[in-house]
Motif scaffolding. Structure first.
Motif, PDB file in Angstrom:
ATOM      1  N   LEU A 237     143.731 143.246  20.941  1.00 39.91           N
ATOM      2  CA  LEU A 237     143.352 144.225  19.922  1.00 39.91           C
ATOM      3  C   LEU A 237     144.157 144.069  18.636  1.00 39.91           C
ATOM      4  CD1 LEU A 237     142.848 147.393  22.122  1.00 39.91           C
ATOM      5  CD2 LEU A 237     141.110 145.911  21.107  1.00 39.91           C
ATOM      6  N   ALA A 238     145.364 143.493  18.737  1.00 44.84           N
ATOM      7  CA  ALA A 238     146.203 143.392  17.546  1.00 44.84           C
ATOM      8  C   ALA A 238     146.030 142.060  16.844  1.00 44.84           C
ATOM      9  CB  ALA A 238     147.672 143.598  17.935  1.00 44.84           C
ATOM     10  N   GLY A 239     145.361 141.126  17.500  1.00 45.30           N
ATOM     11  CA  GLY A 239     145.288 139.784  16.945  1.00 45.30           C
ATOM     12  C   GLY A 239     143.958 139.463  16.309  1.00 45.30           C
ATOM     13  N   SER A 240     143.628 138.200  16.326  1.00 42.12           N
ATOM     14  CA  SER A 240     142.409 137.765  15.651  1.00 42.12           C
ATOM     15  C   SER A 240     141.180 137.856  16.564  1.00 42.12           C
ATOM     16  CB  SER A 240     142.582 136.330  15.144  1.00 42.12           C
ATOM     17  OG  SER A 240     143.009 135.489  16.181  1.00 42.12           O
ATOM     18  N   VAL A 242     139.870 140.352  18.037  1.00 43.17           N
ATOM     19  CA  VAL A 242     139.095 141.563  17.805  1.00 43.17           C
ATOM     20  C   VAL A 242     138.176 141.421  16.590  1.00 43.17           C
ATOM     21  CG1 VAL A 242     140.843 142.633  16.349  1.00 43.17           C
ATOM     22  CG2 VAL A 242     139.387 144.073  17.772  1.00 43.17           C
ATOM     23  N   MET A 243     138.452 140.402  15.764  1.00 42.67           N
ATOM     24  CA  MET A 243     137.625 140.214  14.570  1.00 42.67           C
ATOM     25  C   MET A 243     136.218 139.727  14.924  1.00 42.67           C
ATOM     26  SD  MET A 243     139.502 141.139  12.058  1.00 42.67           S
ATOM     27  CE  MET A 243     138.875 140.482  10.519  1.00 42.67           C
ATOM     28  N   CYS A 244     136.045 139.117  16.101  1.00 39.95           N
ATOM     29  CA  CYS A 244     134.735 138.541  16.434  1.00 39.95           C
ATOM     30  C   CYS A 244     134.126 139.087  17.725  1.00 39.95           C
ATOM     31  CB  CYS A 244     134.839 137.021  16.562  1.00 39.95           C
ATOM     32  SG  CYS A 244     135.164 136.190  15.002  1.00 39.95           S
ATOM     33  N   VAL A 256     130.260 138.944  16.226  1.00 43.17           N
ATOM     34  CA  VAL A 256     130.171 137.543  15.797  1.00 43.17           C
ATOM     35  C   VAL A 256     130.184 136.606  17.002  1.00 43.17           C
ATOM     36  CG1 VAL A 256     131.271 135.764  14.407  1.00 43.17           C
ATOM     37  CG2 VAL A 256     131.278 138.127  13.627  1.00 43.17           C
ATOM     38  N   ARG A 296     132.595 127.373  17.260  1.00 45.80           N
ATOM     39  CA  ARG A 296     132.828 128.273  16.134  1.00 45.80           C
ATOM     40  C   ARG A 296     134.098 129.096  16.285  1.00 45.80           C
ATOM     41  NH1 ARG A 296     130.032 126.035  12.270  1.00 45.80           N
ATOM     42  NH2 ARG A 296     127.836 126.587  12.217  1.00 45.80           N
ATOM     43  N   PRO A 298     137.971 129.862  16.256  1.00 44.42           N
ATOM     44  CA  PRO A 298     139.170 129.237  15.702  1.00 44.42           C
ATOM     45  C   PRO A 298     140.294 129.186  16.739  1.00 44.42           C
ATOM     46  CG  PRO A 298     139.032 131.504  14.973  1.00 44.42           C
ATOM     47  CD  PRO A 298     137.802 131.247  15.801  1.00 44.42           C
ATOM     48  N   VAL A 299     141.309 128.417  16.443  1.00 46.19           N
ATOM     49  CA  VAL A 299     142.480 128.364  17.319  1.00 46.19           C
ATOM     50  C   VAL A 299     143.300 129.628  17.071  1.00 46.19           C
ATOM     51  CG1 VAL A 299     144.543 127.062  17.898  1.00 46.19           C
ATOM     52  CG2 VAL A 299     142.474 125.866  17.169  1.00 46.19           C
ATOM     53  N   PRO A 300     143.518 130.464  18.112  1.00 44.07           N
ATOM     54  CA  PRO A 300     144.149 131.762  17.849  1.00 44.07           C
ATOM     55  C   PRO A 300     145.638 131.688  17.529  1.00 44.07           C
ATOM     56  CG  PRO A 300     143.003 131.744  19.968  1.00 44.07           C
ATOM     57  CD  PRO A 300     143.111 130.338  19.499  1.00 44.07           C
ATOM     58  N   GLU A 301     146.302 130.546  17.752  1.00 42.89           N
ATOM     59  CA  GLU A 301     147.717 130.384  17.403  1.00 42.89           C
ATOM     60  C   GLU A 301     148.575 131.467  18.061  1.00 42.89           C
ATOM     61  OE1 GLU A 301     147.577 130.509  13.159  1.00 42.89           O
ATOM     62  OE2 GLU A 301     146.418 128.667  12.988  1.00 42.89           O
TER      63      GLU A 301
ATOM     64  N   ARG B  82     131.658 131.144   6.317  1.00 45.62           N
ATOM     65  CA  ARG B  82     131.206 131.807   7.547  1.00 45.62           C
ATOM     66  C   ARG B  82     132.082 133.031   7.842  1.00 45.62           C
ATOM     67  NH1 ARG B  82     131.484 130.841  12.845  1.00 45.62           N
ATOM     68  NH2 ARG B  82     133.090 129.260  12.684  1.00 45.62           N
ATOM     69  N   TRP B  83     133.404 132.854   7.733  1.00 48.65           N
ATOM     70  CA  TRP B  83     134.291 134.006   7.980  1.00 48.65           C
ATOM     71  C   TRP B  83     134.013 135.099   6.960  1.00 48.65           C
ATOM     72  CZ3 TRP B  83     135.255 132.600  12.422  1.00 48.65           C
ATOM     73  CH2 TRP B  83     135.839 131.382  12.771  1.00 48.65           C
ATOM     74  N   PHE B  87     133.287 138.637   8.551  1.00 49.61           N
ATOM     75  CA  PHE B  87     134.277 139.715   8.474  1.00 49.61           C
ATOM     76  C   PHE B  87     133.922 140.740   7.397  1.00 49.61           C
ATOM     77  CE2 PHE B  87     137.739 136.582  10.108  1.00 49.61           C
ATOM     78  CZ  PHE B  87     137.092 136.550  11.325  1.00 49.61           C
ATOM     79  N   GLY B 135     147.770 138.852  10.835  1.00 48.44           N
ATOM     80  CA  GLY B 135     147.560 138.958  12.272  1.00 48.44           C
ATOM     81  C   GLY B 135     146.084 139.002  12.640  1.00 48.44           C
ATOM     82  N   ARG B 136     145.235 139.443  11.734  1.00 51.00           N
ATOM     83  CA  ARG B 136     143.801 139.520  12.020  1.00 51.00           C
ATOM     84  C   ARG B 136     143.123 138.173  11.820  1.00 51.00           C
ATOM     85  NH1 ARG B 136     143.435 143.621  15.189  1.00 51.00           N
ATOM     86  NH2 ARG B 136     144.083 145.577  14.256  1.00 51.00           N
ATOM     87  N   VAL B 137     143.613 137.419  10.875  1.00 54.21           N
ATOM     88  CA  VAL B 137     143.075 136.065  10.707  1.00 54.21           C
ATOM     89  C   VAL B 137     144.204 135.086  11.012  1.00 54.21           C
ATOM     90  CG1 VAL B 137     141.381 136.752   8.986  1.00 54.21           C
ATOM     91  CG2 VAL B 137     143.595 135.934   8.232  1.00 54.21           C
ATOM     92  N   THR B 138     143.860 133.978  11.603  1.00 48.22           N
ATOM     93  CA  THR B 138     144.875 132.974  11.897  1.00 48.22           C
ATOM     94  C   THR B 138     145.208 132.243  10.597  1.00 48.22           C
ATOM     95  OG1 THR B 138     143.313 131.195  12.342  1.00 48.22           O
ATOM     96  CG2 THR B 138     143.834 132.664  14.157  1.00 48.22           C
ATOM     97  N   GLN B 140     145.012 129.172   9.947  1.00 53.04           N
ATOM     98  CA  GLN B 140     143.947 128.230   9.586  1.00 53.04           C
ATOM     99  C   GLN B 140     142.786 128.954   8.901  1.00 53.04           C
ATOM    100  OE1 GLN B 140     142.533 125.953  12.903  1.00 53.04           O
ATOM    101  NE2 GLN B 140     140.902 125.022  11.735  1.00 53.04           N
TER     102      GLN B 140
END
Lengths: 318, 184
Positions: A237-240, A242-244, A256, A296, A298-301, B82-83, B87, B135-138, B140
């Motif tokens: 929930l705090a990371g990336s 949740v964006m998709c 997404v 599609r 991304p690498v969440p790192e 795309r992002w 978003f 933190g919401r986007v990496t 990259q």
């Protein structure tokens, strides 16, 4: 994942059965014609001219040759016409199915996965999942097919023919499974880098079992039971992520990527690219591009401890 | 440029009262009685008021190096596009045309046009509405965003710009003979 290969000759539904009948009809006629042509060819080679036979064409000989050629043309025309009639009849027959009160599924093709949506008159009973279609045995199901980006094609050889998914346009397909089983499906229209890894499963279950499954899918995601799972949810929930992605029952509601509410209940991840095991899931989340280059996601790192917690949480989403 | 942050933004209400609304939209509501004299003079002469000579500077060499990997990379730019749609950046920036948030396809860069400046805008957020995506986007994704935003402003080579968009777009087609715009 079923080890059985896709085959249009291993049918499990009325539509695929009609297509199989047509296939055998064409195969049978073509085999007979092939054998006949080869037999005539061999006969011609064996029956040579005798030395005293004249090379000059005779009137009677020409009449005979003309009759044979005419008969051959007529036979060919008749067979092709028969094929045409059989093909059109089969095509029309594919839509003849008892459809009263059929369940409607909306299937959206995306690069490179399938969004499966079980429609319901009540919005709170709509179920969204991915890459795994459950259907009740013996009941027709209407698939409403859509595409969000490029043209895809929906193909389950054991159940029905192919039907394209076209952006901006709804297409439809009836399927019905006559026996329980797991059938493989595949995108059948080249749609980009990971077209080959755009697979899905159709799982036909007895109606009671299917209803139980659907009821289970309607539920929100289970609450995390352990500290590790709780931490995994925090990471999600705090990371990336949740964006998709959506996990119903949490704040994550993006559309997404695939809905992950009941991720652990599915047999495969990444649209059939890997079986759904902890190791494969961890490898996928850590670096999706390694499992499925061009995907599609991304690498969440993520730091290793966060990644492990996240995978533990995702594995708990039954 | 008519204003940039809390200290040099024009009093929106006072400007609106004078019938000046175009450039005021999106800069907040500063209930001040009268705009600074410089803005009034500029407004009367129909020219652009410059309140501050301060400019955003370039970032550190590491960031500069990383940005260069994305700027000339058509794939990165299209991922950024795309992002941008996924978003809902369009919710405020309206395909780069600007609405609640500032336009991105013009030559006004309030917080700088260098890749590091745009990345800072995305990661840190900015006053008056731009949220922080830390933190919401990496990392990259952030750089892919930067490449796309720069392509909207016409700062990238034409041949790396996305060839098509699913939305209506006020920009000229990438392949047109439009002159590259000078950034401010």
């Amino acid at each position: 994942m079923s080890e059985k290969l896709n085959s249009a000759l291993d049918t499990a539904g009325p539509q695929a059965g009609r297509i199989e009948d047509l296939w055998w009809l064409l195969f049978g006629f073509c085999a007979v014609v092939f054998v006949a042509v080869m037999a005539v060819l061999v006969a011609a080679l064996v029956r040579r001219r005798t030395p005293d036979e004249s090379m000059e064409p005779t009137y009677a000989g020409q009449r005979t040759a003309l009759r044979y050629v005419g008969a051959g043309v007529l036979a060919t025309g008749a067979i092709l016409l028969g094929f045409l009639i059989a093909s059109v009849t089969t095509d029309r027959g594919l839509d003849e199915i008892e459809t009263g009160g059929a369940r409607v599924l909306t299937i959206t093709g995306r690069q490179w996965w399938w969004e499966i949506r079980y429609e319901d008159a009540r919005p709170d009973r709509v179920v969204v999942t991915a890459n795994e279609i459950h259907v009740p045995v013996g009941q027709p199901v209407l698939l409403r097919l859509r595409a969000s980006d490029v043209i895809h094609s929906f193909w389950v050889p054991s159940l029905a023919g192919k039907r394209d998914l076209i952006p901006g346009r709804d297409t439809g397909l009836w399927i019905q499974a006559n026996r329980p089983g797991t059938f493989q499906g595949q995108c059948a229209e080249f749609c980009g880098y990971q077209h080959a890894h755009m697979r899905f499963l159709v799982i036909a279950q007895p109606p009671a079992e299917f209803d139980a499954w659907l009821e289970g899918q309607r539920a929100s995601a289970p609450e995390p039971a352990t500290d590790e799972e709780r931490r995994g949810r925090e990471v999600f929930l705090a990371g990336s992520c949740v964006m998709c992605h959506t996990i119903r029952g949490t704040a994550a509601g993006s559309i997404v990527g695939p809905d992950l509410t009941h991720l652990a209940s599915r047999q495969t991840i990444a649209a059939g690219a890997r079986p759904n095991t902890r190791d494969h899931l961890a490898a996928w989340v850590a670096d999706p591009q390694r499992t499925k280059p061009g995907a599609r996601m991304p690498v969440p790192e993520l730091p290793p401890a966060d990644l492990q917690a996240l995978v533990t949480y995702l594995r708990s989403l039954r | 440029m008519i204003g940039d942050d809390f200290y040099s933004s024009p009093p929106a209400r006072a400007l609106a009262a004078r019938g000046r609304t175009g450039n005021v939209c999106g800069y907040g509501d500063y209930a001040q009685d009268s705009p600074p004299a410089e803005i009034v003079r500029a407004d009367a002469a129909s020219r652009t008021a410059v309140l501050s000579e301060l400019r955003a500077g370039p970032g550190n060499p590491t960031e500069r190096k990383r940005a260069s990997l994305y700027d000339d990379n058509a794939w990165a730019v299209s991922e950024g596009q795309r992002w941008f749609q996924a978003f809902n950046c369009n919710g405020c920036h309206a395909n780069g045309g600007g609405c609640i948030g500032p336009a991105l396809m013009d030559d006004v860069w309030i917080y700088g046009f260098e890749p590091e400046n745009i990345r800072a805008t995305i990661i840190e957020g900015r006053p008056n509405g731009m949220p922080s995506f830390r933190g919401r986007v990496t990392e990259q994704q952030a750089w892919e965003f930067v490449a796309y935003v720069r392509s909207l402003g016409g700062l990238l080579r034409k041949d790396v710009e996305p060839g098509r968009s699913d939305s209506t777009n006020a920009r000229l087609a990438p392949q047109s003979l439009q002159k590259p715009r000078q950034s401010e």
